[in-house]
Design a protein around this motif. Structure first.
Motif, PDB file in Angstrom:
ATOM      1  N   LYS A   1      42.616  32.702  49.553  1.00 43.13           N
ATOM      2  CA  LYS A   1      42.714  33.810  50.513  1.00 43.13           C
ATOM      3  C   LYS A   1      41.825  34.978  50.082  1.00 43.13           C
ATOM      4  CE  LYS A   1      47.425  32.757  52.052  1.00 43.13           C
ATOM      5  NZ  LYS A   1      48.831  33.211  52.035  1.00 43.13           N
ATOM      6  N   GLU A   2      41.826  35.295  48.763  1.00 47.72           N
ATOM      7  CA  GLU A   2      40.975  36.375  48.272  1.00 47.72           C
ATOM      8  C   GLU A   2      39.498  36.056  48.470  1.00 47.72           C
ATOM      9  OE1 GLU A   2      43.941  38.030  44.718  1.00 47.72           O
ATOM     10  OE2 GLU A   2      42.027  37.083  44.248  1.00 47.72           O
ATOM     11  N   LEU A   3      39.152  34.755  48.299  1.00 49.46           N
ATOM     12  CA  LEU A   3      37.761  34.331  48.524  1.00 49.46           C
ATOM     13  C   LEU A   3      37.362  34.565  49.974  1.00 49.46           C
ATOM     14  CD1 LEU A   3      36.501  31.009  46.935  1.00 49.46           C
ATOM     15  CD2 LEU A   3      35.141  32.911  47.731  1.00 49.46           C
ATOM     16  N   ARG A   4      38.245  34.219  50.886  1.00 51.84           N
ATOM     17  CA  ARG A   4      37.944  34.446  52.299  1.00 51.84           C
ATOM     18  C   ARG A   4      37.760  35.937  52.594  1.00 51.84           C
ATOM     19  NH1 ARG A   4      42.717  30.430  54.467  1.00 51.84           N
ATOM     20  NH2 ARG A   4      41.702  28.452  53.868  1.00 51.84           N
ATOM     21  N   LYS A   5      38.641  36.770  52.000  1.00 56.60           N
ATOM     22  CA  LYS A   5      38.516  38.213  52.217  1.00 56.60           C
ATOM     23  C   LYS A   5      37.180  38.733  51.686  1.00 56.60           C
ATOM     24  CE  LYS A   5      43.463  39.308  52.059  1.00 56.60           C
ATOM     25  NZ  LYS A   5      44.518  40.008  51.289  1.00 56.60           N
TER      26      LYS A   5
ATOM     27  N   MET B   1      46.369  29.094  43.360  1.00 61.55           N
ATOM     28  CA  MET B   1      45.130  28.589  43.962  1.00 61.55           C
ATOM     29  C   MET B   1      45.035  29.003  45.429  1.00 61.55           C
ATOM     30  SD  MET B   1      43.181  26.923  41.887  1.00 61.55           S
ATOM     31  CE  MET B   1      42.272  25.887  42.994  1.00 61.55           C
ATOM     32  N   GLU B   2      46.161  28.917  46.135  1.00 62.09           N
ATOM     33  CA  GLU B   2      46.148  29.338  47.545  1.00 62.09           C
ATOM     34  C   GLU B   2      45.842  30.843  47.669  1.00 62.09           C
ATOM     35  OE1 GLU B   2      49.433  26.060  49.126  1.00 62.09           O
ATOM     36  OE2 GLU B   2      49.930  28.185  49.043  1.00 62.09           O
ATOM     37  N   GLY B   3      46.436  31.652  46.756  1.00 61.50           N
ATOM     38  CA  GLY B   3      46.142  33.092  46.785  1.00 61.50           C
ATOM     39  C   GLY B   3      44.673  33.369  46.494  1.00 61.50           C
ATOM     40  N   LEU B   4      44.082  32.617  45.551  1.00 56.21           N
ATOM     41  CA  LEU B   4      42.659  32.789  45.242  1.00 56.21           C
ATOM     42  C   LEU B   4      41.777  32.400  46.412  1.00 56.21           C
ATOM     43  CD1 LEU B   4      42.655  31.469  41.579  1.00 56.21           C
ATOM     44  CD2 LEU B   4      42.131  33.776  42.295  1.00 56.21           C
TER      45      LEU B   4
ATOM     46  N   LEU C   1      38.410  26.050  39.490  1.00 54.17           N
ATOM     47  CA  LEU C   1      39.798  25.882  39.969  1.00 54.17           C
ATOM     48  C   LEU C   1      39.953  24.625  40.809  1.00 54.17           C
ATOM     49  CD1 LEU C   1      40.589  29.584  40.874  1.00 54.17           C
ATOM     50  CD2 LEU C   1      41.716  28.248  39.132  1.00 54.17           C
ATOM     51  N   GLN C   2      38.887  24.296  41.601  1.00 56.24           N
ATOM     52  CA  GLN C   2      38.961  23.051  42.372  1.00 56.24           C
ATOM     53  C   GLN C   2      39.018  21.839  41.444  1.00 56.24           C
ATOM     54  OE1 GLN C   2      35.652  23.174  45.011  1.00 56.24           O
ATOM     55  NE2 GLN C   2      36.634  24.540  46.489  1.00 56.24           N
ATOM     56  N   GLU C   3      38.164  21.883  40.378  1.00 54.38           N
ATOM     57  CA  GLU C   3      38.227  20.789  39.408  1.00 54.38           C
ATOM     58  C   GLU C   3      39.603  20.717  38.755  1.00 54.38           C
ATOM     59  OE1 GLU C   3      35.094  21.555  36.730  1.00 54.38           O
ATOM     60  OE2 GLU C   3      33.472  21.034  38.140  1.00 54.38           O
TER      61      GLU C   3
END
Length: 599
Positions: free
Chosen positions: A478-482, A473-476, A230-232
């Motif tokens: 946040k989910e990564l942080r959780k 991407m922003e929601g993903l 996703l970053q790429e």
């Protein structure tokens, strides 16, 4: 902090005693079972810890049924529990509904799963609990892990007739105090059985936790991969957005230039079309006037021509009549000439016969005179007819000359009108061609304008899609942080479990003596031979035939071959360090032996 620690210790003790007592009984538990009642009391105290007080019209309300109602929204499987609790007419308070909910969840063996769903959504629990509450801290996750061990217990709790609203939740510490009057042998035996049960329980917990840790590790790896992808994609999307913005600016500039040009060309074409329309209207008016004059002249000439044609037809009819009359006269003259010849012959004969026909000659002379008079009259008539014929021929010649002159005039007028019509048609065709060219230019400009508008709409859609992708991407993130936070919490829980296992290792050294006794019992049970796979075609218990879907499994105790359903139980045998597969009959026998030894 002290209250939380005390509640945590009481929770561990209550779960431990409940599992031990349930295994020693070996049957389904009722609502009158004291360890089960004390377990629900301790769990109720844990759920009430740190609850926020809600003010209503009836006063202050502090109930743990509020957070339990969230499970129905988060987990659709819990809807049956909620509906059955609401349909109970005996329950009138929120505390009674909460207790009934806990009873039903325990009977479904999903109490740990439902509480884990609640702990996964702590942002919703913050509405009901204080930040330092037991369910908001790490102790809540530990309690959920301990509740997994209750899945081995079968409970049959009757809610009808129970006064759940007015029950007093007081913890009875007498169940957890050790009796000093028992002998040392019984205490030692109970300790060993407790250590073995705890060992099995901790091994089961460790297995569940290792599975969950492996699943979480796989999820974290997948999320890291997806995050890198996703970053790429985000970098590529940002580059694409920049290039699209530049192209959009260029297209806007081009669109403005094209719009200005099109507006100028449209204004010029409008002015030209106005001028040409004015000239066309003026020329059309002049042509209409000329056409009306020529049409009037044509009508007059047509009338004259019709009159001349009528006169010609009359003259032609007169001429035909004269020709018929001339033919009749010629016939009469020929007849008369013939008669004259006959008369002359008769005269010659009469002259020859002078004497014989004297009287006849006189009569003949009279008739001759009459006939000559008639001939003379006929000759006069013929002369008159000839003169009238000459006059008619002269009139015919004059009429033909007048007709030829009229035809020459008509031809000249036709040639002039044809030339004028040709010039008018050429002018009209030129004007039509100019109008068609102008219409084609206008259509092309309109099409260009529509294409530019479509391109602008497409670019706007692409920008909106890219914005939505950025939001995703922003929601993903946040989910990564959780997930990272959850990973840290699970690592802490694993560390605590490892410490508990180390403590249990010390107790295992004491249980080796008990294991030797159990080995002797197993030797007596293991008098059976290990059956080969080729010798068994049907399950020994249910007698169902083995196939690709129904596979063969050896019982590690008796050595016979069973299907999966008849050998789904696992027990720790002295010859095996971990719990192994055992058939149903051996499972019941071993449990009876363990219960008799413990008693």
């Amino acid at each position: 902090m002290e209250e939380r620690a005390n509640l945590m210790n009481m929770m561990k003790l209550s779960i431990k005693i409940l599992i031990q007592s349930a295994l020693s009984l070996g049957r389904t538990l009722d609502s009158d079972f004291p360890p089960l009642q004390q377990f629900f009391v301790v769990l109720e105290h844990c759920l009430k810890h740190g609850l926020k007080v809600k003010k209503t019209f009836m006063g202050q309300n502090k109930s743990f049924f509020g957070p339990l109602e969230l499970v129905e929204k988060l987990c659709p499987e819990a809807s049956d529990i909620a509906t059955s609790v609401k349909n109970l007419p005996e329950l009138k308070t929120a505390v009674g509904r909460g207790r009934a909910w806990l009873y039903l969840a325990l009977m479904q063996k999903k109490l740990a799963d439902y509480l884990k769903v609640l702990l996964d959504h702590k942002h919703l629990l913050s509405e009901f609990y204080e930040p330092d509450a037991l369910m908001m801290e790490e102790e809540g996750a530990v309690i959920v892990g301990l509740l997994v061990g209750l899945n081995v217990i079968d409970a049959n709790l009757c809610l009808k007739g129970e006064d759940l609203d007015s029950q007093v939740g007081v913890i009875d510490f007498s169940l957890y105090l050790k009796e000093t009057q028992d002998s040392d042998g019984k205490q030692y035996h109970r300790r060993i059985t407790a250590v073995l049960d705890q060992k099995h329980y901790v091994e089961e917990l460790n297995r569940h936790l290792s599975c969950t840790v492996a699943d979480l590790q796989n999820k974290i790896d997948c999320l890291e991969k997806t995050n890198s992808k996703l970053q790429e994609e985000l970098a590529a999307a940002t580059d694409r957005i920049g290039s699209l913005q530049e192209e959009q600016q260029q297209l806007k500039q081009q669109h403005e230039l094209i719009r200005e040009r099109s507006e100028k060309s449209v204004e010029v074409t409008k002015e030209d079309t106005k001028v040409e329309l004015d000239t066309y209207k003026q020329s059309r008016q002049g042509l209409d006037e000329m056409y009306s004059d020529v049409w009037k002249q044509l009508k007059e000439e047509k009338k004259v021509r019709l009159e001349l044609e009528k006169e010609l037809e009359l003259q032609i009819g007169m001429k035909t009549e004269m020709e018929i009359a001339m033919k009749l006269l010629e016939k009469d003259t020929h007849e008369k000439q013939d008669t004259l010849v006959a008369l002359r012959q008769q005269l010659e004969e009469v002259k020859a016969i002078n004497l014989q026909m004297f009287h006849k000659s006189q009569n003949a002379e009279c008739s001759l005179q009459q006939k000559t008079e008639a001939i003379s009259s006929f000759e006069g008539k013929t002369n008159e007819m000839l003169s009238s014929m000459k006059q008619m021929e002269e009139r015919l010649q004059h009429a033909e000359k007048a007709r030829q002159a009229a035809e020459e005039r008509c031809n000249k007028m036709k040639q002039e009108l044809a030339g004028r019509l040709d010039t008018c048609r050429q002018q009209m065709s030129q004007l039509d061609s100019k109008c068609s060219t102008l219409e084609k230019e206008l259509k092309s400009e309109k099409e260009q304008r529509q294409t530019l508008q479509r391109e602008l709409h497409q670019e706007k859609d692409a920008t909106s899609l890219l914005k939505t992708e950025l939001q995703q991407m922003e929601g993903l993130k946040k989910e990564l942080r959780k997930l990272q936070d959850e990973k840290q919490q699970l690592e802490k829980v694993c560390e605590e479990q490892e410490q508990a296992l180390q403590e249990m290792g010390l107790h295992l050294s004491q249980s080796k003596l008990k294991m030797e006794d159990i080995k002797e019992v197993n030797k007596a049970l293991k008098g059976h031979t290990w059956l080969k796979d080729d010798e068994a075609t049907h399950c020994k218990q249910c007698e169902k035939e083995f196939s690709i879907s129904r596979r063969k499994h050896h019982c590690r105790n008796c050595g016979d071959i069973f299907c999966n359903t008849c050998s789904s139980n696992e027990l720790a045998l002295p010859s095996y360090p971990k719990p192994v597969r055992v058939c149903d009959t051996c499972h019941t026998l071993l449990l009876q032996r363990c219960s008799s030894n413990s008693s």
